[in-house]
Motif scaffolding. Structure first.
Motif, PDB file in Angstrom:
ATOM      1  N   GLN A   9       5.437   9.675   4.235  1.00  0.00           N
ATOM      2  CA  GLN A   9       5.250   8.486   3.394  1.00  0.00           C
ATOM      3  C   GLN A   9       4.205   7.530   3.971  1.00  0.00           C
ATOM      4  O   GLN A   9       3.466   6.897   3.229  1.00  0.00           O
ATOM      5  CB  GLN A   9       6.568   7.729   3.273  1.00  0.00           C
ATOM      6  CG  GLN A   9       7.245   7.960   1.947  1.00  0.00           C
ATOM      7  CD  GLN A   9       8.655   7.376   1.928  1.00  0.00           C
ATOM      8  OE1 GLN A   9       8.997   6.484   2.702  1.00  0.00           O
ATOM      9  NE2 GLN A   9       9.457   7.908   1.026  1.00  0.00           N
ATOM     10  N   LEU A  10       4.182   7.406   5.282  1.00  0.00           N
ATOM     11  CA  LEU A  10       3.288   6.415   5.897  1.00  0.00           C
ATOM     12  C   LEU A  10       1.938   6.993   6.309  1.00  0.00           C
ATOM     13  O   LEU A  10       1.013   6.239   6.612  1.00  0.00           O
ATOM     14  CB  LEU A  10       3.962   5.772   7.122  1.00  0.00           C
ATOM     15  CG  LEU A  10       5.290   5.058   6.877  1.00  0.00           C
ATOM     16  CD1 LEU A  10       5.698   4.274   8.128  1.00  0.00           C
ATOM     17  CD2 LEU A  10       5.213   4.106   5.684  1.00  0.00           C
ATOM     18  N   PHE A  65       0.836   4.234  -2.852  1.00  0.00           N
ATOM     19  CA  PHE A  65       0.590   5.672  -2.661  1.00  0.00           C
ATOM     20  C   PHE A  65       1.685   6.469  -3.358  1.00  0.00           C
ATOM     21  O   PHE A  65       1.410   7.466  -4.024  1.00  0.00           O
ATOM     22  CB  PHE A  65       0.562   6.031  -1.165  1.00  0.00           C
ATOM     23  CG  PHE A  65      -0.778   5.857  -0.500  1.00  0.00           C
ATOM     24  CD1 PHE A  65      -1.882   6.610  -0.911  1.00  0.00           C
ATOM     25  CD2 PHE A  65      -0.946   4.962   0.547  1.00  0.00           C
ATOM     26  CE1 PHE A  65      -3.117   6.465  -0.280  1.00  0.00           C
ATOM     27  CE2 PHE A  65      -2.178   4.805   1.174  1.00  0.00           C
ATOM     28  CZ  PHE A  65      -3.260   5.562   0.758  1.00  0.00           C
ATOM     29  N   ARG A  88      -0.719   8.344   4.889  1.00  0.00           N
ATOM     30  CA  ARG A  88      -1.979   7.931   4.261  1.00  0.00           C
ATOM     31  C   ARG A  88      -2.322   6.472   4.561  1.00  0.00           C
ATOM     32  O   ARG A  88      -3.471   6.127   4.775  1.00  0.00           O
ATOM     33  CB  ARG A  88      -1.918   8.176   2.748  1.00  0.00           C
ATOM     34  CG  ARG A  88      -2.029   9.649   2.393  1.00  0.00           C
ATOM     35  CD  ARG A  88      -1.669   9.915   0.945  1.00  0.00           C
ATOM     36  NE  ARG A  88      -0.241   9.710   0.705  1.00  0.00           N
ATOM     37  CZ  ARG A  88       0.352   9.891  -0.473  1.00  0.00           C
ATOM     38  NH1 ARG A  88      -0.359  10.251  -1.533  1.00  0.00           N
ATOM     39  NH2 ARG A  88       1.646   9.692  -0.609  1.00  0.00           N
ATOM     40  N   ALA A  89      -1.330   5.588   4.568  1.00  0.00           N
ATOM     41  CA  ALA A  89      -1.618   4.181   4.862  1.00  0.00           C
ATOM     42  C   ALA A  89      -1.987   4.004   6.338  1.00  0.00           C
ATOM     43  O   ALA A  89      -2.985   3.361   6.669  1.00  0.00           O
ATOM     44  CB  ALA A  89      -0.412   3.318   4.506  1.00  0.00           C
ATOM     45  N   LEU A  92      -7.009   0.551  -2.615  1.00  0.00           N
ATOM     46  CA  LEU A  92      -7.412   0.388  -1.209  1.00  0.00           C
ATOM     47  C   LEU A  92      -8.629  -0.525  -1.068  1.00  0.00           C
ATOM     48  O   LEU A  92      -8.755  -1.258  -0.087  1.00  0.00           O
ATOM     49  CB  LEU A  92      -7.729   1.742  -0.578  1.00  0.00           C
ATOM     50  CG  LEU A  92      -6.533   2.631  -0.253  1.00  0.00           C
ATOM     51  CD1 LEU A  92      -7.023   3.992   0.238  1.00  0.00           C
ATOM     52  CD2 LEU A  92      -5.635   1.973   0.795  1.00  0.00           C
ATOM     53  N   VAL A 145       0.815  -1.219   0.000  1.00  0.00           N
ATOM     54  CA  VAL A 145       0.000   0.000   0.000  1.00  0.00           C
ATOM     55  C   VAL A 145       0.850   1.271   0.000  1.00  0.00           C
ATOM     56  O   VAL A 145       0.590   2.211  -0.749  1.00  0.00           O
ATOM     57  CB  VAL A 145      -0.958  -0.014   1.215  1.00  0.00           C
ATOM     58  CG1 VAL A 145      -1.595   1.340   1.416  1.00  0.00           C
ATOM     59  CG2 VAL A 145      -2.032  -1.067   1.014  1.00  0.00           C
ATOM     60  N   VAL A 146       1.898   1.298   0.827  1.00  0.00           N
ATOM     61  CA  VAL A 146       2.707   2.517   0.901  1.00  0.00           C
ATOM     62  C   VAL A 146       3.389   2.797  -0.437  1.00  0.00           C
ATOM     63  O   VAL A 146       3.403   3.929  -0.930  1.00  0.00           O
ATOM     64  CB  VAL A 146       3.740   2.402   2.044  1.00  0.00           C
ATOM     65  CG1 VAL A 146       4.799   3.483   1.913  1.00  0.00           C
ATOM     66  CG2 VAL A 146       3.031   2.511   3.381  1.00  0.00           C
TER      67      VAL A 146
END
Ligand SMILES: Nc1ncnc2c1ncn2[C@@H]1O[C@H](COP(=O)(O)OP(=O)(O)OP(=O)(O)O)[C@@H](O)[C@H]1O
Ligand SMILES: [Mg+2]
Lengths: 450, 206
Positions: free
Chosen positions: B79-80, A274, B82-83, A308, A270-271
């Motif tokens: 970087q992290l 993004f 949003r997750a 997502l 996921v990261v």
């Protein structure tokens, strides 16, 4: 009776019904398993009518005659005042009709409605005379969702079904197959599948639930079946919530579902995903146009939900606060709880089935994550045993072209084999032995058949 | 430990997925106050943080990789962010994870200051207003929301150093967040970043 008529294959799912003829590549009709009946008065009502549901009081237990005359005696009367499928949705949008879904969690819950639904399926959609055809129907293997080691479809359900098909419809012959077994047969079209084995783990994910069903030589290992309460409908809701968070001009369920089906895929991480969207916005972000009946249209931006949404299979926590176990772990647990001598075959042949397994890269991610769990367990046991190497374990997830309607397509394959009819129970047998005859069927496509 | 409610004794439990952790957990010689790590930062703001080298040529805040010697915990926060905001459970594995938590919660707060129709200059005013305000809670203060997981500083001296370090984090995060939210050069904030205003990492807010 014409000997060459193709078998009718019907897969009635919680969300959608798939109808068609054995030997075809895809069903002739796919529509919602919904029925619209007159809401009140006139005696033609649905679940609210005075007639007891057959499940509560099957006629064969009350001595044969009972209330079991079903629709055959009534055809052409008020019972015709109903609609099924998309027509049912349309009718229920207007006044006078109530909408019902006769199947819940894969099980038939309202037999009156189901009989009407079947009757319309046969006479109005397929337009066949049931006495000229053999029928292949499907049944789920488990009854309850939420990870319950469920009993198999109760035998009364099969008997009710047989009663309707033989007595009301007068069909020539009947076979009732387990959906998961059919889904395994459907995967025989994949080039990855070398032997036509009926051993494997089926992951069937549709609209309402996701089942993980281990099958050994055609027999469902009922005690190890698991289900998780996350499937297509949840993914649609999740997309909708993301659209709402951004204030998109249309965040209806219908739009959310379209976006889900058209744009979503499974990512490896996921990261990293993004940051892909940060680096290549032009390729990653999409725009979806919704056009309304009045000709107006709006544009909805499509972004992070692309990866997502299906991520909730792998990280349920991002959507649900009370169900947290990832699908790969559930698959691994299911196989670990199955008899040790079939586990190797269950890991090697993990077959996908149903609309909610169609995301791009779904199978690849699932295979990677299950493999990771398996390798870790093997490494841990090697450490415990002081370094003795074990042979390792092959994990293979099978994706194939007929996955969307896996159970239906498996039925189509098996229903066209020359021996199919000999596996069915016929009207004559039914008349001689009664409904309990359908408690057992010989295994179609199993060892010994082609 | 985040709990898998299902069959808790199964070995598969250990692999329950969870939010992302800090890559700085194993950093040697960490300067700790309480159980919070004062990790080196890449910043020109004044304060106790050790300085990391500036971004190498050809590398931007968007493209910097964790392997770079200029990579700092604030790059990681962005970087992290949003997750991790999708997760309510987070098992703190060490002092560097507390830097990550604080940073993410502060970014959540900053995002609420940026309104959908704000140009960059107005947004800068709004976020710097917050970042330069020295009236914020640090671990041990009554208003700090995570006191169960963050130890207080030992004395007033430590408290002052920690306050200055957190102040540096806040100012630097505000600048870097602006660079992200206004990355496309349109002078309109990214609706993708602003859509995270309603989510709360660990269910908490500063
Ligand atoms: N291309 C696609 N990508 C993702 N999801 C899809 C796609 N096509 C269909 N779906 C979803 O699949 C679901 C329907 O699948 P399916 O027909 O297998 O369910 P069903 O058999 O009616 O239900 P169940 O198996 O729960 O009884 C819907 O949620 C639909 O949105
Ligand atoms: Mg189904």
């Amino acid at each position: 009776m014409a000997p060459q008529t193709p078998a009718v294959v019907m897969d009635n799912g919680t969300g959608y019904t798939k109808l068609g003829f054995a030997g075809n590549d895809s069903p002739s009709f796919v529509f919602p398993t919904a029925i619209a009946t007159k809401s009140q008065g006139g005696g033609g009502g649905g679940s609210g009518s005075g007639r007891p549901a057959v499940a509560n009081k099957p006629s064969f237990l009350t001595g044969g005659a009972g209330p079991g005359s079903h629709l055959s005696g009534k055809r052409g009367t008020e019972d015709l005042d109903f609609f099924i499928g998309d027509e049912a949705l349309a009718a229920s949008a207007g006044p006078g009709y109530g909408l019902h879904y006769p199947i819940r969690h894969g099980q038939i819950e309202n037999w009156d409605d189901m009989e009407r639904f079947w009757s319309n399926s046969i006479f109005k959609y397929l337009r066949v005379e049931p006495e000229d055809h053999y029928f292949l129907l499907t049944e789920p293997a488990s009854q309850y969702h939420l990870n319950y080691s469920a009993p198999l479809n109760p035998p009364e359900n099969r008997e009710n079904t047989a009663e309707i098909f033989f007595e009301s419809f007068n069909c020539a012959g009947l076979y009732i197959a387990v959906q998961a077994v059919l889904a395994l047969a459907a995967s025989w079209t994949s080039s990855k599948v070398q032997d036509r084995s009926l051993t494997g783990t089926v992951i069937d994910s549709g609209e309402g639930v996701t089942h993980v069903i281990p099958v050994a030589e055609g027999y469902v290992i009922g005690s190890s079946i698991k289900s998780i309460p996350i499937a297509g409908r949840d993914i649609t809701y999740f997309v909708q919530s993301l659209l709402r968070d951004r204030g998109e001009p249309d965040s209806s369920l219908k739009t959310a579902e379209r976006i889900k089906e058209e744009y979503c895929y499974v990512c490896p991480d996921v990261v990293k995903e993004f940051s892909r969207f940060d680096m290549e916005p032009a390729e990653r972000f999409k725009q979806h146009t919704v056009t309304y009946p009045n000709g107006k249209s709006v544009t909805v931006d499509v972004g992070y939900e692309r990866f997502l949404a299906p991520e909730i299979f792998f990280n349920p926590e991002i959507y649900s606060s009370d169900f947290l176990t990832p699908l790969p772990n559930i698959v691994d647990m299911t196989i670990q709880q199955s008899p040790i001598d079939v586990r190797r075959g269950l890991y090697k042949n993990i077959v996908l089935s149903g609309g909610s397994t169609l995301y791009r890269q779904f199978g690849r991610r699932l295979q990677r994550d299950i493999k990771h769990l398996v390798d870790e367990r093997i490494a841990a046991s090697e450490r415990r045993s002081g370094g003795a190497k074990s042979g390792g374990l092959e994990v293979q997830v099978i994706e194939h072209k007929r996955q969307r309607h896996g159970p239906w397509f498996g039925g189509s394959l098996l229903g066209q084999t020359p021996e199919f009819r000999s596996y069915c129970h016929t009207k004559a047998e039914y008349d001689e032995y009664g409904p309990s005859i359908v408690r057992r069927f010989a295994l179609l496509g199993g060892p010994g058949s082609t | 430990m985040p709990v898998c409610h299902l069959e808790p004794l199964n070995p598969s439990e250990a692999n329950c997925r969870q939010a992302y952790h800090s890559v700085f957990l194993d950093e040697p010689n960490q300067h700790l106050i309480g159980n919070f790590a004062l990790l080196p930062l890449r910043t020109r703001t004044r304060g106790p943080a050790l300085q990391l080298p500036p971004l190498p040529a050809g590398v931007t805040e968007l493209t910097i990789d964790a392997s770079s010697e200029s990579y700092d915990p604030l790059d990681e926060v962005l970087q992290l962010f949003r997750a991790n905001t999708f997760f309510r459970n987070f098992e703190i594995k060490g002092p560097a994870d507390r830097v990550l938590i604080y940073g993410i919660l502060y970014v959540s707060e900053l995002i609420t200051k940026i309104k959908p129709n704000m140009g960059r200059r107005d947004a800068e005013k709004a976020v710097m207003n917050s970042a330069l305000d020295t009236n914020f809670a640090i671990p041990g203060d009554a208003g700090f929301p995570l006191n169960q997981a963050f130890e207080p500083p030992k004395d007033r001296n430590e408290a002052e150093v920690l306050r200055q370090y957190v102040g540096q984090m806040r100012q630097e995060l505000a600048q870097r967040l602006l660079n992200r939210v206004y990355a496309d050069g349109s002078n309109a904030p990214s609706k993708w970043w602003l859509s995270f205003t309603k989510r709360k990492f660990m269910g908490k807010a500063l």
